[in-house]
Write a protein that holds these residues in place. Sequence first.
Motif, short mmCIF file in Angstrom:
data_model
loop_
_atom_site.label_atom_id
_atom_site.label_comp_id
_atom_site.label_asym_id
_atom_site.label_seq_id
_atom_site.Cartn_x
_atom_site.Cartn_y
_atom_site.Cartn_z
N VAL A 94 128.94 -0.85 94.48
CA VAL A 94 129.14 -2.20 95.01
C VAL A 94 128.23 -2.38 96.21
O VAL A 94 127.85 -1.41 96.87
N CYS A 95 127.87 -3.63 96.48
CA CYS A 95 126.97 -3.85 97.61
C CYS A 95 127.75 -3.68 98.90
O CYS A 95 128.96 -3.86 98.95
N LEU B 133 134.53 -12.94 90.83
CA LEU B 133 133.88 -14.14 91.38
C LEU B 133 134.75 -14.71 92.49
O LEU B 133 135.96 -14.80 92.35
N ASN B 134 134.12 -15.08 93.57
CA ASN B 134 134.84 -15.48 94.75
C ASN B 134 133.98 -16.47 95.49
O ASN B 134 132.78 -16.29 95.63
N SER B 135 134.61 -17.56 95.95
CA SER B 135 133.80 -18.60 96.56
C SER B 135 133.30 -18.20 97.95
O SER B 135 132.38 -18.80 98.47
N HIS B 136 133.93 -17.18 98.55
CA HIS B 136 133.59 -16.88 99.94
C HIS B 136 132.35 -16.01 100.07
O HIS B 136 131.66 -16.04 101.07
N HIS B 137 132.11 -15.19 99.09
CA HIS B 137 130.97 -14.30 99.24
C HIS B 137 130.37 -13.98 97.88
O HIS B 137 130.91 -14.36 96.84
N THR B 138 129.25 -13.32 97.91
CA THR B 138 128.59 -12.93 96.67
C THR B 138 128.46 -11.42 96.64
O THR B 138 127.44 -10.87 96.27
N ARG B 139 129.51 -10.75 97.06
CA ARG B 139 129.50 -9.30 96.97
C ARG B 139 129.58 -8.94 95.50
O ARG B 139 130.49 -9.37 94.81
N PHE B 140 128.63 -8.17 95.06
CA PHE B 140 128.58 -7.89 93.64
C PHE B 140 128.66 -6.40 93.40
O PHE B 140 128.63 -5.59 94.33
N LEU C 75 124.32 -7.97 87.01
CA LEU C 75 125.34 -7.52 87.94
C LEU C 75 126.59 -8.39 87.79
O LEU C 75 126.52 -9.50 87.26
N GLY D 192 130.10 -10.26 89.53
CA GLY D 192 130.79 -10.68 90.73
C GLY D 192 130.08 -11.73 91.55
O GLY D 192 130.61 -12.18 92.56
N ALA D 193 128.88 -12.16 91.14
CA ALA D 193 128.17 -13.12 91.96
C ALA D 193 127.63 -14.31 91.17
O ALA D 193 127.39 -15.37 91.73
N MET D 194 127.41 -14.12 89.88
CA MET D 194 126.82 -15.20 89.08
C MET D 194 127.85 -15.69 88.06
O MET D 194 128.75 -14.95 87.69
#
Lengths: 551, 144
Positions: A351-352, A391-398, A443, A445-447
């Motif tokens: 994870v990033c 997926l989360n609106s607060h961040h793009t931690r993938f 990846l 969790g972000a797209m």
Amino acid sequence: MVSTKPQSGAGTEHGSAWGEAPYPVLVADAQGAVVLRNAAAGALLPAAGPGTRFHDVVPAWLSAADQAVRTSGAKAAQEADAPLSGVIGDRSFEAHPSAREDGTVAWWLVDDTDHLLAREALRLERTRTAFLTEASSTLLASLNLGRCMDVTASLAAEHLCDAALVIAPTHGRRLPVVTCLRDGTPSLSHESVDPDDVPGLGEALRGFPPVPSRWIDPSAAPDWMVPGEFGEVGSIVITPLPGHGVPAGALVLLRRADSAAFTDSEEVFARLFAARAGAAMSAARLYAEQTSITDVLMRELLPPSLHQISGVDYAGGYRPSADHERIGGDFYDVHPAAVDGEASLVTLGDVCGKGLEAAVLTGKIRNTLHALLPLADDHQRMITLLNTALLNSHHTRFATLVLASAVRAGNEVQLRLTSAGHPTPLVVRANGTVEEAETRGTLVGAMPQAPAHTTTLTLAPGESCVLYTDGITEAEGGPMGGVQFGEARLKRILAECAGMPSESIVERVQMLAAQWIGTGRHDDMAVVVISAPRTHHLSAVDGHTRGRFTA
Amino acid sequence: MTTMPPAHLRLTTVDSEDTVRIELHGDLDYDTADDLLAEVTAVLGARPHLDDLHLHCAGLGTVDSMGLSILLMVRRRTGQAGVRLHLDDRPAVLDRLLTITGSLNYLTGSSPGGGNSASLDVGEAPGAGDEARAARPTGPDGTS
């Protein structure tokens, strides 16, 4: 008698000048009679009228000083730096004599009460400041709650009272209490008592609403509050220990019956001390809480130890970026099939970010993947669902990850591999060639979408598939430093590992990467190796297998 | 242009009629990536009618996973604002990172709207979008 006239003449002569002087002045003649006093002296010593005997009307210290001046002279009677001084009424005076040739002595009295008070206050303040400084440095040197309580109790007992109790707030039924007598050693006990039974203690421990220090009637103090060998209690004050937004406990100060009771200024001072002690104790408490949170998380997030499952060898190795942290942003798991003979699922990912934040996200991903195990025959579906879950609106931690489903088929291992934006798994063939698995994806969790392509391949006995995180290939170091370990080097090393058991490959890769890095900084590094064991005989197979491989 | 990029990220914003160009110099990583997001957020806030945002990447050094995460966030923000994001003059390492992680099309696709540009150039992605919607009864909190 003969000399009376000139003296009184002198008195009259200077009367107007002395009479108005702001300092009391008394003049006594050689026979010890008061011959003159000014208005200020009259107000101070009303009895010392002219004609009275000096020794009868002034305090003993002044009378003795007068005697000394007459026998040995003003200079000798008066020490060079320390003027004669003493108390008259409720005030303190310095007395300065001036002896005249005719045997009269004039006593000049200077009120130094305020000066003395200021000096005493200064001394007290200095002592207190020194004490508070000592308290702060001693308390802040420790992040151990027990030690902070001990230090608080013994400092308080030494400087503030005859015995001190430090009581920590608790969620349980037993109240931790550290007791310390003056010059004694602090001792910890747990009291099964209700703090609300002692007036002021419950409030002090709750910390809200803020309460001032509180006097309690010594006779109302419960037995546990008074140390056994203490004797009769004269006064008790309970002071809350304010913490960083949380109550840190309460400080109970006890004085014996023969000691002076607490003054207002002592109580204020006790509060200043309590503020420091409370800050240190709550810092220690927060630190302890964080340590225990980290411990709990670490236990949950540590990668598992791997072994052979259903005839397939697994080995894994993990080195977090900071060696003192045992967890980080890389993870791997092997989930054995629910039904024997079906594929086990291996997951390895990255994870990033790093540290605890990253570790928490890996925990979430591992849990989600665990829950999705029933869908393990469709990697794309798992990845899509995982993507949605992350997926989360607060961040793009993938995260990037590889899914590998491995099942023993005969003496071979069938593999389905899917990379979700992760470095491509490498396959070590028996002849020493190293192939890249043909899987690629995005990846998670972000797209909005996470399409991925799954590939299947077969491992012959002695062949291995190596899953790794970019911490390995991007490790910087080398003989000259600053060079990346790189995929080519990894492939060369793996080519030399052909036919080696899975544990040996993991160890070799880890060892060479560690040597490459030396003492430099590095990212998390994880390796998982899936191997088809070198087995040609049924008898050589681990008992876990079903033995179908001979077919 | 320096040959050895400085360790810290340096951002130079060049403003023109309907495009903004931000030049990135240095590493886009765990310690510095937030600066880029702050800069982009400021630009998007100040220019509500912006059409194109160009990130000039030739000066980029290391881009780590946090750097990529921030690029994805930038893409999300520009998508929401209806601004086209361009990653210009990408160094080979950045291209490689974007390719491995499958984020190249998403980050460099021309559609400002977003979602569909995420399709992957690796072949089939069977019904991924449908499943995503079906599996998310509460609606995608990422883009709603």
